[in-house]
Design a protein around this motif. Structure first.
Motif, PDB file in Angstrom:
ATOM      1  N   ASP A   8       0.857  -1.181   0.000  1.00 36.40           N
ATOM      2  CA  ASP A   8       0.000   0.000   0.000  1.00 36.40           C
ATOM      3  C   ASP A   8       0.898   1.236   0.000  1.00 36.40           C
ATOM      4  OD1 ASP A   8      -1.690   2.137   0.582  1.00 36.40           O
ATOM      5  OD2 ASP A   8      -2.891   0.991   2.021  1.00 36.40           O
ATOM      6  N   PRO A   9       0.944   1.974  -1.109  1.00 39.68           N
ATOM      7  CA  PRO A   9       1.818   3.152  -1.176  1.00 39.68           C
ATOM      8  C   PRO A   9       1.489   4.193  -0.103  1.00 39.68           C
ATOM      9  CG  PRO A   9       0.925   2.639  -3.348  1.00 39.68           C
ATOM     10  CD  PRO A   9       0.235   1.753  -2.359  1.00 39.68           C
ATOM     11  N   ASP A  10       0.220   4.276   0.287  1.00 44.08           N
ATOM     12  CA  ASP A  10      -0.182   5.241   1.314  1.00 44.08           C
ATOM     13  C   ASP A  10       0.437   4.886   2.662  1.00 44.08           C
ATOM     14  OD1 ASP A  10      -1.846   7.588   1.935  1.00 44.08           O
ATOM     15  OD2 ASP A  10      -2.922   6.182   3.229  1.00 44.08           O
ATOM     16  N   VAL A  11       0.410   3.604   3.004  1.00 44.56           N
ATOM     17  CA  VAL A  11       1.014   3.149   4.257  1.00 44.56           C
ATOM     18  C   VAL A  11       2.533   3.346   4.203  1.00 44.56           C
ATOM     19  CG1 VAL A  11       1.450   1.119   5.713  1.00 44.56           C
ATOM     20  CG2 VAL A  11      -0.845   1.526   4.792  1.00 44.56           C
ATOM     21  N   LEU A  13       4.174   5.557   2.456  1.00 45.49           N
ATOM     22  CA  LEU A  13       4.464   6.985   2.540  1.00 45.49           C
ATOM     23  C   LEU A  13       4.345   7.485   3.979  1.00 45.49           C
ATOM     24  CD1 LEU A  13       5.207   9.578   1.061  1.00 45.49           C
ATOM     25  CD2 LEU A  13       2.777   9.923   0.575  1.00 45.49           C
ATOM     26  N   ARG A  14       3.327   7.028   4.687  1.00 47.69           N
ATOM     27  CA  ARG A  14       3.160   7.426   6.091  1.00 47.69           C
ATOM     28  C   ARG A  14       4.341   6.916   6.923  1.00 47.69           C
ATOM     29  NH1 ARG A  14       0.436   9.951   9.127  1.00 47.69           N
ATOM     30  NH2 ARG A  14      -1.301  10.263   7.725  1.00 47.69           N
ATOM     31  N   LYS A  57       7.667  13.987  -0.983  1.00 44.42           N
ATOM     32  CA  LYS A  57       6.281  13.485  -0.937  1.00 44.42           C
ATOM     33  C   LYS A  57       5.823  13.326   0.512  1.00 44.42           C
ATOM     34  CE  LYS A  57       6.413  11.330  -5.425  1.00 44.42           C
ATOM     35  NZ  LYS A  57       6.695  10.152  -6.210  1.00 44.42           N
ATOM     36  N   ALA A  58       6.723  12.888   1.378  1.00 47.90           N
ATOM     37  CA  ALA A  58       6.384  12.741   2.792  1.00 47.90           C
ATOM     38  C   ALA A  58       6.097  14.107   3.421  1.00 47.90           C
ATOM     39  CB  ALA A  58       7.509  12.026   3.536  1.00 47.90           C
ATOM     40  N   ARG A  61       2.754  15.338   2.254  1.00 49.90           N
ATOM     41  CA  ARG A  61       1.684  14.667   3.010  1.00 49.90           C
ATOM     42  C   ARG A  61       1.510  15.342   4.362  1.00 49.90           C
ATOM     43  NH1 ARG A  61      -0.159   9.414   4.191  1.00 49.90           N
ATOM     44  NH2 ARG A  61      -0.644   9.300   2.000  1.00 49.90           N
ATOM     45  N   TYR A  62       2.616  15.589   5.048  1.00 53.64           N
ATOM     46  CA  TYR A  62       2.575  16.232   6.363  1.00 53.64           C
ATOM     47  C   TYR A  62       1.931  17.621   6.259  1.00 53.64           C
ATOM     48  CZ  TYR A  62       4.237  18.396  10.674  1.00 53.64           C
ATOM     49  OH  TYR A  62       4.302  19.060  11.872  1.00 53.64           O
ATOM     50  N   ASP A  64      -0.139  18.729   3.989  1.00 52.56           N
ATOM     51  CA  ASP A  64      -1.572  18.584   3.701  1.00 52.56           C
ATOM     52  C   ASP A  64      -2.354  18.264   4.967  1.00 52.56           C
ATOM     53  OD1 ASP A  64      -1.119  19.094   1.016  1.00 52.56           O
ATOM     54  OD2 ASP A  64      -1.230  16.985   0.407  1.00 52.56           O
ATOM     55  N   GLU A  65      -1.819  17.354   5.780  1.00 57.57           N
ATOM     56  CA  GLU A  65      -2.502  16.988   7.023  1.00 57.57           C
ATOM     57  C   GLU A  65      -2.518  18.150   8.013  1.00 57.57           C
ATOM     58  OE1 GLU A  65      -0.679  13.379   8.439  1.00 57.57           O
ATOM     59  OE2 GLU A  65      -1.475  12.216   6.761  1.00 57.57           O
TER      60      GLU A  65
END
Length: 192
Positions: A8-11, A13-14, A57-58, A61-62, A64-65
């Motif tokens: 899972d690319p989302d996992v 990346l997190r 990308k990480a 993501r941070y 955006d959150e």
């Protein structure tokens, strides 16, 4: 013929975001990423590009959150000024509760990679978003009579953005409790 391992690319990346946040960009090796993501180098390169691209990308993501959290905190019904005050307190409280002293990934990026154009764009965008959201809340506070019409919401928002990022930096130090308690009190007094 070998079977392609799915992930899972989302996992992933997190997981990468947490690792970079805890260790920083330079201190995180490609082998660290392989070990923590439990993926082969080829899978990481194929899904995200190299270490730098994965880092950016990480951070994105941070950011955006963080943006979503900031909007939620400042968009609550009721007093806009109370929402700003609560956010300042929350920044200090979460910095004091940060036992690993990770700080803010965006602020860490600004300090660690000031010459990286991609990092600079993400940091700038994040700071400008914070400024915009805080300005909006302060304009609402002024319209509701909570903030003096003589106060410039844009200037005050820029002050708060700088203060909040400073809170994250000081939150990584041994003097954090003493400094943050006094800083929050001064900021809240300034807000009125």
């Amino acid at each position: 013929m070998g079977r392609t391992k799915e992930f899972d690319p989302d996992v992933a990346l997190r997981t990468a975001m947490e690792l970079f946040w805890r260790q920083g960009y330079e201190a995180t090796s490609m082998q660290d990423l392989v070990d923590h993501l439990k993926l082969g180098r080829g899978s990481i390169y194929g899904a995200f590009g190299g270490k730098r691209e994965l880092y950016l990308k990480a951070v994105e993501r941070y950011v955006d959150e963080t943006r979503a959290s900031l909007l939620a905190q400042l968009s609550v019904p009721g007093s806009a000024l109370d929402a700003v005050r609560a956010m300042v307190r929350w920044y200090a409280e979460s910095s004091l509760a940060d036992e690993q002293r990770k700080g803010c990934l965006m602020t860490n990026t600004a300090v660690e990679l000031p010459a990286d154009e991609g990092a600079r764009r993400l940091v700038t965008s994040s700071l400008e978003t914070m400024e915009t959201v805080l300005t909006s809340a302060l304009l609402r506070a002024r319209a509701e009579g909570e903030l003096s019409v003589e106060r410039d919401p844009v200037v005050l928002a820029r002050f708060l953005v700088t203060l909040l990022q400073g809170i994250r930096v000081v939150g990584k130090t041994p003097v954090r409790q003493r400094f943050l308690d006094d800083t929050v009190e001064q900021a809240l007094a300034l807000l009125g």
